[in-house]
Design a protein around this motif. Structure first.
Motif, mmCIF file in Angstrom:
data_model
loop_
_atom_site.group_PDB
_atom_site.id
_atom_site.type_symbol
_atom_site.label_atom_id
_atom_site.label_comp_id
_atom_site.label_asym_id
_atom_site.label_seq_id
_atom_site.Cartn_x
_atom_site.Cartn_y
_atom_site.Cartn_z
ATOM 1 N N LEU A 1 3.986 9.916 -10.026
ATOM 2 C CA LEU A 1 3.333 10.169 -11.311
ATOM 3 C C LEU A 1 2.808 11.602 -11.397
ATOM 4 O O LEU A 1 2.811 12.216 -12.467
ATOM 5 N N VAL A 2 2.364 12.152 -10.269
ATOM 6 C CA VAL A 2 1.945 13.560 -10.242
ATOM 7 C C VAL A 2 3.143 14.467 -10.522
ATOM 8 O O VAL A 2 3.057 15.422 -11.311
ATOM 9 N N PHE B 1 1.992 1.966 -3.477
ATOM 10 C CA PHE B 1 0.947 2.555 -4.320
ATOM 11 C C PHE B 1 0.840 4.068 -4.097
ATOM 12 O O PHE B 1 0.686 4.835 -5.049
ATOM 13 N N VAL B 2 0.944 4.484 -2.837
ATOM 14 C CA VAL B 2 0.867 5.916 -2.523
ATOM 15 C C VAL B 2 2.039 6.666 -3.151
ATOM 16 O O VAL B 2 1.870 7.724 -3.782
ATOM 17 N N ARG C 1 0.822 -1.221 0.000
ATOM 18 C CA ARG C 1 0.000 0.000 0.000
ATOM 19 C C ARG C 1 0.855 1.269 0.000
ATOM 20 O O ARG C 1 0.500 2.252 -0.652
ATOM 21 N N ALA D 1 5.738 5.501 -16.052
ATOM 22 C CA ALA D 1 4.977 4.269 -15.825
ATOM 23 C C ALA D 1 5.635 3.083 -16.526
ATOM 24 O O ALA D 1 5.712 1.974 -15.970
ATOM 25 N N VAL E 1 4.478 11.140 -17.532
ATOM 26 C CA VAL E 1 3.718 10.101 -16.830
ATOM 27 C C VAL E 1 3.855 8.767 -17.555
ATOM 28 O O VAL E 1 4.097 7.721 -16.933
ATOM 29 N N THR F 1 3.811 5.726 -5.680
ATOM 30 C CA THR F 1 3.652 5.700 -7.135
ATOM 31 C C THR F 1 2.757 6.841 -7.604
ATOM 32 O O THR F 1 3.084 7.539 -8.582
ATOM 33 N N ALA F 2 1.639 7.038 -6.908
ATOM 34 C CA ALA F 2 0.726 8.113 -7.281
ATOM 35 C C ALA F 2 1.415 9.472 -7.178
ATOM 36 O O ALA F 2 1.281 10.323 -8.074
ATOM 37 N N LEU F 3 2.161 9.688 -6.096
ATOM 38 C CA LEU F 3 2.851 10.963 -5.915
ATOM 39 C C LEU F 3 3.900 11.196 -6.993
ATOM 40 O O LEU F 3 4.030 12.307 -7.536
#
Length: 381
Positions: free
Chosen positions: A18-19, A11-12, A8, A34, A30, A14-16
């Motif tokens: 990509l932003v 995942f957090v 988890r 990825a 992006v 990764t999101a940051l």
């Protein structure tokens, strides 16, 4: 769901990331980021499987160190600082000039660009990493005390050969000599003689580093085992202080070994990433997040006991290492491609996993048959 919870935090992050990639280079950043994340995860699964073999011997504190301090070394050291250092040394330029070249995002096929200079250093990197990984593979195969074999028709004869001391070093040295004579060619920057010297020096450096780090780890483990025996002989069942201190030293040496091992696995990925994008910041973000998943995967394998459950997984990982070592050396002359290198490693891991499942089913069937026989004998009695 348990496995997903284990990742988890990844995942957090990764999101940051990509932003950040979007803010840096819009949707192109992006997409590239990825792709690099997926490439790192898929091509480094063998790394996770091998790391798990060593990480299982560390306590929870050092496992956390592997995920925190270790990942910082992996991301900023191997994915950012290492390429800059290679470009600085190989190109004979200052670190600031290397940074300027990196931010220019030049075409790696054009002389003088960041990617071009890094590609010129590939033979030295391949020789260093190839020798380190080859010794790791050979030491595993030549281990005469290993009880379980996977490809027994070749592993058992190799175990018998392993009774000869330093055989792995001799084979690695001969392999390096042959490679330097047959695979080296001149480049626009260096003559063939110069390249041969570079490859020999880099390969020998890989051998020396492996022997030094592995020797330190073995020495610490031997001291730990000796102290444990002394405490047992003295009936000192509660030897917390001394054992913690000794375990700490042994764990530190093992931690250093894992970091060097991770670095050797990263060489081909860092170089190959420039085939996707020459932007070092995108490369650092993509490969860095991918490395985080690989680290978490290693911890997951350790805590779930996957290596014990799938008995041949460790063997498949080491065969993947051996294949990677050979392909790294061959890449000095031949363009193998990331998908070939990664595909071979995944094939070994997958084959070992399937073999383990089949062996577990056979054992379960045999155990069930034994229980049935015992029940019949009991009924007759």
């Amino acid at each position: 769901m348990t496995a997903l919870k284990h990742f988890r935090i990844d995942f957090v992050i990764t999101a940051l990331v990509l932003v950040v990639a979007f803010l840096y280079d819009s949707w192109t950043g992006v997409t590239l980021c990825a792709i690099l994340i997926l490439v790192e995860i898929v091509f480094s699964f063998d790394n996770a499987a091998v790391n798990a073999k060593y990480l299982v011997r560390l306590n929870e504190f050092w496992q956390k160190m592997f995920l925190t301090v270790g990942i910082l070394i992996a991301v900023f050291g191997m994915r950012l600082v290492f390429p800059f250092a290679i470009v600085t040394i190989s190109g004979g330029i200052s670190p600031m000039k290397a940074l300027d070249l990196a931010l220019e995002k030049g075409d790696p096929s054009v002389p003088g660009t960041y990617g071009y200079i890094l590609n010129e250093a590939h033979p030295a990197i391949a020789a260093f990493g190839g020798m380190f990984l080859l010794l790791l593979f050979l030491d595993f195969m030549f281990d005469p005390e290993r009880e379980i074999t996977w490809l027994s028709w070749i592993e058992k004869p190799l175990q018998k050969l392993g009774k000869l001391d330093v055989l792995s070093v001799v084979i690695a040295g001969l392999f390096l000599l042959v490679a330097s004579e047959t695979l080296v060619h001149s480049t626009p920057v260096h003559t063939e003689v110069q390249m041969r010297s570079i490859v020999l020096f880099s390969g020998l450096l890989g051998i020396v580093l492996y022997l030094a780090v592995n020797g330190l780890s073995s020495m610490m483990e031997a001291r730990e085992a000796r102290m444990d025996r002394e405490f047992e002989d003295a009936d000192a069942h509660s030897s917390t202080g001394h054992t913690a201190l000794l375990a700490g030293k042994a764990a530190l040496s093992m931690f250093l070994f894992l970091e060097v091992l991770d670095a050797t696995f990263s060489f081909d990925g860092v170089i190959g990433a420039f085939a996707i994008t020459p932007d070092p910041l995108i490369i650092m973000m993509g490969l860095g997040v991918g490395a985080l998943y690989v680290r978490s995967m290693t911890i997951y394998l350790v805590r779930q006991g996957t290596l014990a459950e799938y008995r041949f997984l460790e063997h498949g990982a080491h065969w993947a290492i051996g294949a990677l070592a050979v392909m790294l050396i061959l890449s000095i002359k031949y363009e193998l491609g990331e998908f070939v290198i990664g595909g071979v490693g995944i094939a070994f891991i997958l084959a070992a996993w399937l073999s383990s499942i089949a062996a577990n089913k056979r054992d379960a069937a045999a155990e069930g048959a034994d229980d049935t026989i015992n029940e019949d004998q009991g009924a007759r009695a």
